[in-house]
Scaffold this motif. Structure first.
Motif, PDB file in Angstrom:
ATOM      1  N   GLY A 174      14.475   1.096   7.073  1.00 47.56           N
ATOM      2  CA  GLY A 174      14.432   1.998   5.922  1.00 47.56           C
ATOM      3  C   GLY A 174      13.440   1.595   4.857  1.00 47.56           C
ATOM      4  N   TYR A 175      12.478   0.744   5.221  1.00 52.64           N
ATOM      5  CA  TYR A 175      11.444   0.297   4.289  1.00 52.64           C
ATOM      6  C   TYR A 175      10.080   0.878   4.688  1.00 52.64           C
ATOM      7  CZ  TYR A 175      14.482  -3.319   2.228  1.00 52.64           C
ATOM      8  OH  TYR A 175      15.488  -4.000   1.568  1.00 52.64           O
ATOM      9  N   GLY A 176      10.072   2.097   5.152  1.00 52.03           N
ATOM     10  CA  GLY A 176       8.840   2.687   5.652  1.00 52.03           C
ATOM     11  C   GLY A 176       7.739   2.785   4.616  1.00 52.03           C
ATOM     12  N   PHE A 177       8.100   2.899   3.337  1.00 55.59           N
ATOM     13  CA  PHE A 177       7.091   3.013   2.280  1.00 55.59           C
ATOM     14  C   PHE A 177       6.127   1.827   2.308  1.00 55.59           C
ATOM     15  CE2 PHE A 177       5.674   2.089  -2.079  1.00 55.59           C
ATOM     16  CZ  PHE A 177       5.082   3.292  -2.418  1.00 55.59           C
ATOM     17  N   TYR A 178       6.641   0.649   2.639  1.00 54.11           N
ATOM     18  CA  TYR A 178       5.823  -0.556   2.618  1.00 54.11           C
ATOM     19  C   TYR A 178       4.882  -0.637   3.821  1.00 54.11           C
ATOM     20  CZ  TYR A 178       9.227  -1.646  -0.916  1.00 54.11           C
ATOM     21  OH  TYR A 178      10.020  -1.585  -2.028  1.00 54.11           O
ATOM     22  N   ALA A 179       5.107   0.208   4.791  1.00 52.09           N
ATOM     23  CA  ALA A 179       4.225   0.259   5.951  1.00 52.09           C
ATOM     24  C   ALA A 179       3.275   1.449   5.893  1.00 52.09           C
ATOM     25  CB  ALA A 179       5.059   0.337   7.238  1.00 52.09           C
ATOM     26  N   SER A 180       3.354   2.226   4.815  1.00 50.23           N
ATOM     27  CA  SER A 180       2.585   3.480   4.735  1.00 50.23           C
ATOM     28  C   SER A 180       1.141   3.293   4.312  1.00 50.23           C
ATOM     29  CB  SER A 180       3.270   4.429   3.744  1.00 50.23           C
ATOM     30  OG  SER A 180       3.189   3.905   2.418  1.00 50.23           O
ATOM     31  N   GLY A 181       0.826   2.156   3.680  1.00 48.18           N
ATOM     32  CA  GLY A 181      -0.525   1.923   3.193  1.00 48.18           C
ATOM     33  C   GLY A 181      -0.805   2.507   1.815  1.00 48.18           C
ATOM     34  N   ILE A 182       0.195   3.150   1.205  1.00 45.47           N
ATOM     35  CA  ILE A 182      -0.018   3.802  -0.097  1.00 45.47           C
ATOM     36  C   ILE A 182      -0.391   2.784  -1.169  1.00 45.47           C
ATOM     37  CG2 ILE A 182       1.122   5.061  -1.964  1.00 45.47           C
ATOM     38  CD1 ILE A 182       2.738   6.533   0.160  1.00 45.47           C
ATOM     39  N   MET A 183       0.307   1.659  -1.231  1.00 47.77           N
ATOM     40  CA  MET A 183       0.043   0.689  -2.285  1.00 47.77           C
ATOM     41  C   MET A 183      -1.342   0.073  -2.136  1.00 47.77           C
ATOM     42  SD  MET A 183       2.609   0.982  -4.148  1.00 47.77           S
ATOM     43  CE  MET A 183       2.057  -0.249  -5.318  1.00 47.77           C
ATOM     44  N   GLU A 184      -1.752  -0.200  -0.908  1.00 43.47           N
ATOM     45  CA  GLU A 184      -3.089  -0.759  -0.698  1.00 43.47           C
ATOM     46  C   GLU A 184      -4.172   0.224  -1.120  1.00 43.47           C
ATOM     47  OE1 GLU A 184      -0.683  -2.202   2.971  1.00 43.47           O
ATOM     48  OE2 GLU A 184      -0.552  -0.639   1.456  1.00 43.47           O
ATOM     49  N   GLN A 185      -3.957   1.501  -0.831  1.00 40.44           N
ATOM     50  CA  GLN A 185      -4.930   2.519  -1.223  1.00 40.44           C
ATOM     51  C   GLN A 185      -5.023   2.634  -2.744  1.00 40.44           C
ATOM     52  OE1 GLN A 185      -3.773   6.142   0.770  1.00 40.44           O
ATOM     53  NE2 GLN A 185      -3.717   5.139   2.778  1.00 40.44           N
ATOM     54  N   LEU A 186      -3.889   2.590  -3.425  1.00 44.91           N
ATOM     55  CA  LEU A 186      -3.892   2.675  -4.878  1.00 44.91           C
ATOM     56  C   LEU A 186      -4.632   1.500  -5.499  1.00 44.91           C
ATOM     57  CD1 LEU A 186      -0.246   3.858  -5.681  1.00 44.91           C
ATOM     58  CD2 LEU A 186      -2.342   5.138  -6.081  1.00 44.91           C
ATOM     59  N   SER A 187      -4.506   0.324  -4.904  1.00 46.71           N
ATOM     60  CA  SER A 187      -5.129  -0.863  -5.490  1.00 46.71           C
ATOM     61  C   SER A 187      -6.643  -0.780  -5.485  1.00 46.71           C
ATOM     62  CB  SER A 187      -4.677  -2.125  -4.741  1.00 46.71           C
ATOM     63  OG  SER A 187      -5.263  -2.193  -3.456  1.00 46.71           O
ATOM     64  N   ASP A 188      -7.214   0.034  -4.596  1.00 49.92           N
ATOM     65  CA  ASP A 188      -8.665   0.190  -4.512  1.00 49.92           C
ATOM     66  C   ASP A 188      -9.173   1.418  -5.258  1.00 49.92           C
ATOM     67  OD1 ASP A 188      -9.065  -2.088  -2.954  1.00 49.92           O
ATOM     68  OD2 ASP A 188      -8.648  -1.007  -1.098  1.00 49.92           O
ATOM     69  N   MET A 189      -8.307   2.130  -5.936  1.00 48.71           N
ATOM     70  CA  MET A 189      -8.707   3.355  -6.620  1.00 48.71           C
ATOM     71  C   MET A 189      -9.645   3.037  -7.781  1.00 48.71           C
ATOM     72  SD  MET A 189      -6.213   6.240  -8.363  1.00 48.71           S
ATOM     73  CE  MET A 189      -5.623   6.818  -6.759  1.00 48.71           C
ATOM     74  N   PRO A 190     -10.743   3.782  -7.940  1.00 49.42           N
ATOM     75  CA  PRO A 190     -11.621   3.580  -9.093  1.00 49.42           C
ATOM     76  C   PRO A 190     -10.853   3.787 -10.399  1.00 49.42           C
ATOM     77  CG  PRO A 190     -12.695   4.934  -7.428  1.00 49.42           C
ATOM     78  CD  PRO A 190     -11.268   4.785  -7.000  1.00 49.42           C
ATOM     79  N   LYS A 210       7.041  -8.217   8.049  1.00 46.32           N
ATOM     80  CA  LYS A 210       7.583  -7.623   9.262  1.00 46.32           C
ATOM     81  C   LYS A 210       6.641  -6.541   9.779  1.00 46.32           C
ATOM     82  CE  LYS A 210      11.489  -9.920   9.405  1.00 46.32           C
ATOM     83  NZ  LYS A 210      11.833 -10.828  10.524  1.00 46.32           N
ATOM     84  N   SER A 211       6.789  -6.217  11.049  1.00 48.55           N
ATOM     85  CA  SER A 211       5.940  -5.182  11.642  1.00 48.55           C
ATOM     86  C   SER A 211       6.280  -3.816  11.067  1.00 48.55           C
ATOM     87  CB  SER A 211       6.135  -5.151  13.160  1.00 48.55           C
ATOM     88  OG  SER A 211       7.450  -4.685  13.467  1.00 48.55           O
ATOM     89  N   LYS A 212       5.363  -2.894  11.255  1.00 43.50           N
ATOM     90  CA  LYS A 212       5.587  -1.528  10.785  1.00 43.50           C
ATOM     91  C   LYS A 212       6.870  -0.959  11.371  1.00 43.50           C
ATOM     92  CE  LYS A 212       3.436   3.049  10.633  1.00 43.50           C
ATOM     93  NZ  LYS A 212       2.232   3.856  10.964  1.00 43.50           N
ATOM     94  N   GLU A 213       7.114  -1.218  12.637  1.00 50.11           N
ATOM     95  CA  GLU A 213       8.308  -0.688  13.306  1.00 50.11           C
ATOM     96  C   GLU A 213       9.580  -1.281  12.697  1.00 50.11           C
ATOM     97  OE1 GLU A 213       4.807   0.054  15.483  1.00 50.11           O
ATOM     98  OE2 GLU A 213       5.613  -1.909  14.861  1.00 50.11           O
ATOM     99  N   GLU A 214       9.556  -2.585  12.407  1.00 48.93           N
ATOM    100  CA  GLU A 214      10.737  -3.217  11.817  1.00 48.93           C
ATOM    101  C   GLU A 214      10.991  -2.694  10.411  1.00 48.93           C
ATOM    102  OE1 GLU A 214      11.379  -7.674  13.264  1.00 48.93           O
ATOM    103  OE2 GLU A 214       9.287  -7.295  12.751  1.00 48.93           O
ATOM    104  N   LEU A 215       9.928  -2.520   9.617  1.00 45.37           N
ATOM    105  CA  LEU A 215      10.078  -2.000   8.265  1.00 45.37           C
ATOM    106  C   LEU A 215      10.638  -0.583   8.286  1.00 45.37           C
ATOM    107  CD1 LEU A 215       6.764  -3.337   6.683  1.00 45.37           C
ATOM    108  CD2 LEU A 215       9.080  -4.000   6.015  1.00 45.37           C
ATOM    109  N   GLU A 216      10.082   0.248   9.149  1.00 48.64           N
ATOM    110  CA  GLU A 216      10.559   1.630   9.235  1.00 48.64           C
ATOM    111  C   GLU A 216      11.992   1.683   9.743  1.00 48.64           C
ATOM    112  OE1 GLU A 216       7.605   3.454  11.683  1.00 48.64           O
ATOM    113  OE2 GLU A 216       6.288   3.940   9.980  1.00 48.64           O
ATOM    114  N   GLY A 217      12.322   0.837  10.712  1.00 47.70           N
ATOM    115  CA  GLY A 217      13.668   0.833  11.256  1.00 47.70           C
ATOM    116  C   GLY A 217      14.713   0.396  10.249  1.00 47.70           C
TER     117      GLY A 217
END
Length: 363
Positions: free
Chosen positions: A271-287, A262-269
């Motif tokens: 209550g799933y904003g965490f999945y649109a935040s990019g946090i998990m993608e950033q963690l996956s690239d962490m050294p 779903k789009s960022k707007e739909e996820l946030e609307g």
């Protein structure tokens, strides 16, 4: 302090589902022998690299026949995808079969599941709230009814009745709503893996304050992926692939299925904003070294892990349980067993024998 093991049952290429589940069952039996308090498994559908665990109760039923003391915990039953009265019946049935060794969590599940399950993402919270009340009524009352929007239940009762008079119930998630609800109800709060304390401080403060406002003591379960060896360099070398896999697995849905989400707007609307935040993608690239240094994963000697737990314990009021993940990212079975063995032999006794208090008295 309690100690448990948590598994997402990440299914990676190169290992059949039969092998994966067979190894996990062996790990549960080993955990029971070693004295762990509980074994937890995620309930997760459709995306195997994150977790191929659609029915933990079935796995626990197999494990219950092979174990004596260890408790079983589903984290979490995702209520928008269940009929709550039927789920209550299944929970009660397993509670009887396991001789009262079951506890569970409840939640809405991950933001990428509703479209695959055919459930409107914008209605998941309402379905969850209505379903939770029916689930609790079914488990706690001889007869129950409901005239809701999604479920109409007429003078029902579940068979068999559960052995447990009161289940330990957990919530897990990333929204303020979840932390507030856990506090109001007096439920345990399970902290998502991969996040350091500072990332959750405000929400845990909200949980603690809400719990005490409603007459409950906080009950916080801290999950972290963990690998141990008596030599630090060996631990880091042996754990690298599994820890990278754990982070990649947690972000795999977001990385590999962007066009289907779903789009960022739909996820946030919804209550799933965490999945649109990019946090998990950033963690996956962490050294890898940064994962360890920033307390995303625990890798090192038993003393290194003890120090990490002590650090969390110092700042996290209400911490009652440490839950380690030892089989992430397609890790070899022997490594999972090794981590369980060394953690039980060296880390758990430190906290259960009063070592911490003795050291403090001598300081």
């Amino acid at each position: 302090m309690k100690f448990s093991i948590y598994s997402e049952l990440q299914s990676w290429p190169g290992r059949t589902p039969q092998q994966l589940y067979g190894e996990v069952l062996e790990q549960i039996v080993n955990a029971d022998r070693l004295g762990y308090d509980a074994y937890s498994a995620i309930e997760h559908f459709f995306f195997p690299k994150f977790g191929a665990s659609p029915d933990p109760l079935t796995m626990f039923a197999a494990a219950a026949e092979r174990t004596r003391e260890i408790r079983f915990r589903t984290l979490v039953h995702v209520l928008p995808f269940h009929n709550p009265a039927v789920l209550a019946s299944r929970i009660a049935f397993f509670d009887v079969l396991s001789n009262g060794r079951y506890e569970f969590g409840v939640g809405r599940g991950h933001g990428w599941i509703p479209p695959k399950a055919g459930v409107p993402i914008g209605e998941t919270r309402a379905i969850y709230e209505e379903g939770l009340q029916i689930l609790l009524d079914a488990l706690e009352q001889e007869r129950f009814s409901s005239n809701g929007k999604y479920f109409q239940v007429e003078d029902a009762h579940i068979v068999p009745r559960p052995l447990s008079d009161k289940f330990r119930i957990s919530l897990g998630g990333t929204s303020d709503y979840t932390y507030r609800l856990a506090g109001e109800k007096g439920y345990a709060m399970v902290v998502p893996p991969l996040l350091p304390y500072e990332a959750l401080r405000e929400q845990l403060d909200l949980y603690r304050a809400t719990a005490r406002e409603h007459g409950h003591e906080p009950d916080i379960v801290w999950i972290h992926a963990c690998y141990i060896d008596e030599d630090s360099d060996t631990a880091k070398r042996e754990a690298e692939t599994m820890m990278r896999g754990f982070l990649k697995g947690n972000a795999s849905v977001l990385l590999e299925n962007k066009d289907e989400l779903k789009s960022k707007e739909e996820l946030e609307g919804a209550g799933y904003g965490f999945y649109a935040s990019g946090i998990m993608e950033q963690l996956s690239d962490m050294p890898y070294d940064e994962m360890i240094e920033k307390d995303i994963v625990w890798v090192g000697t038993p003393q290194d892990v003890i120090d990490r737990i002590e650090a969390v314990r110092e700042v996290c009021d209400g911490l009652t349980e440490i839950s380690i993940t030892v089989n992430p990212g397609g890790v070899e079975h022997w490594k999972a067993i090794k981590a369980q063995e060394l953690f039980a032999a060296h880390v758990i006794p430190h906290f259960r024998s009063g070592t911490r208090e003795k050291e403090a008295a001598l300081a």
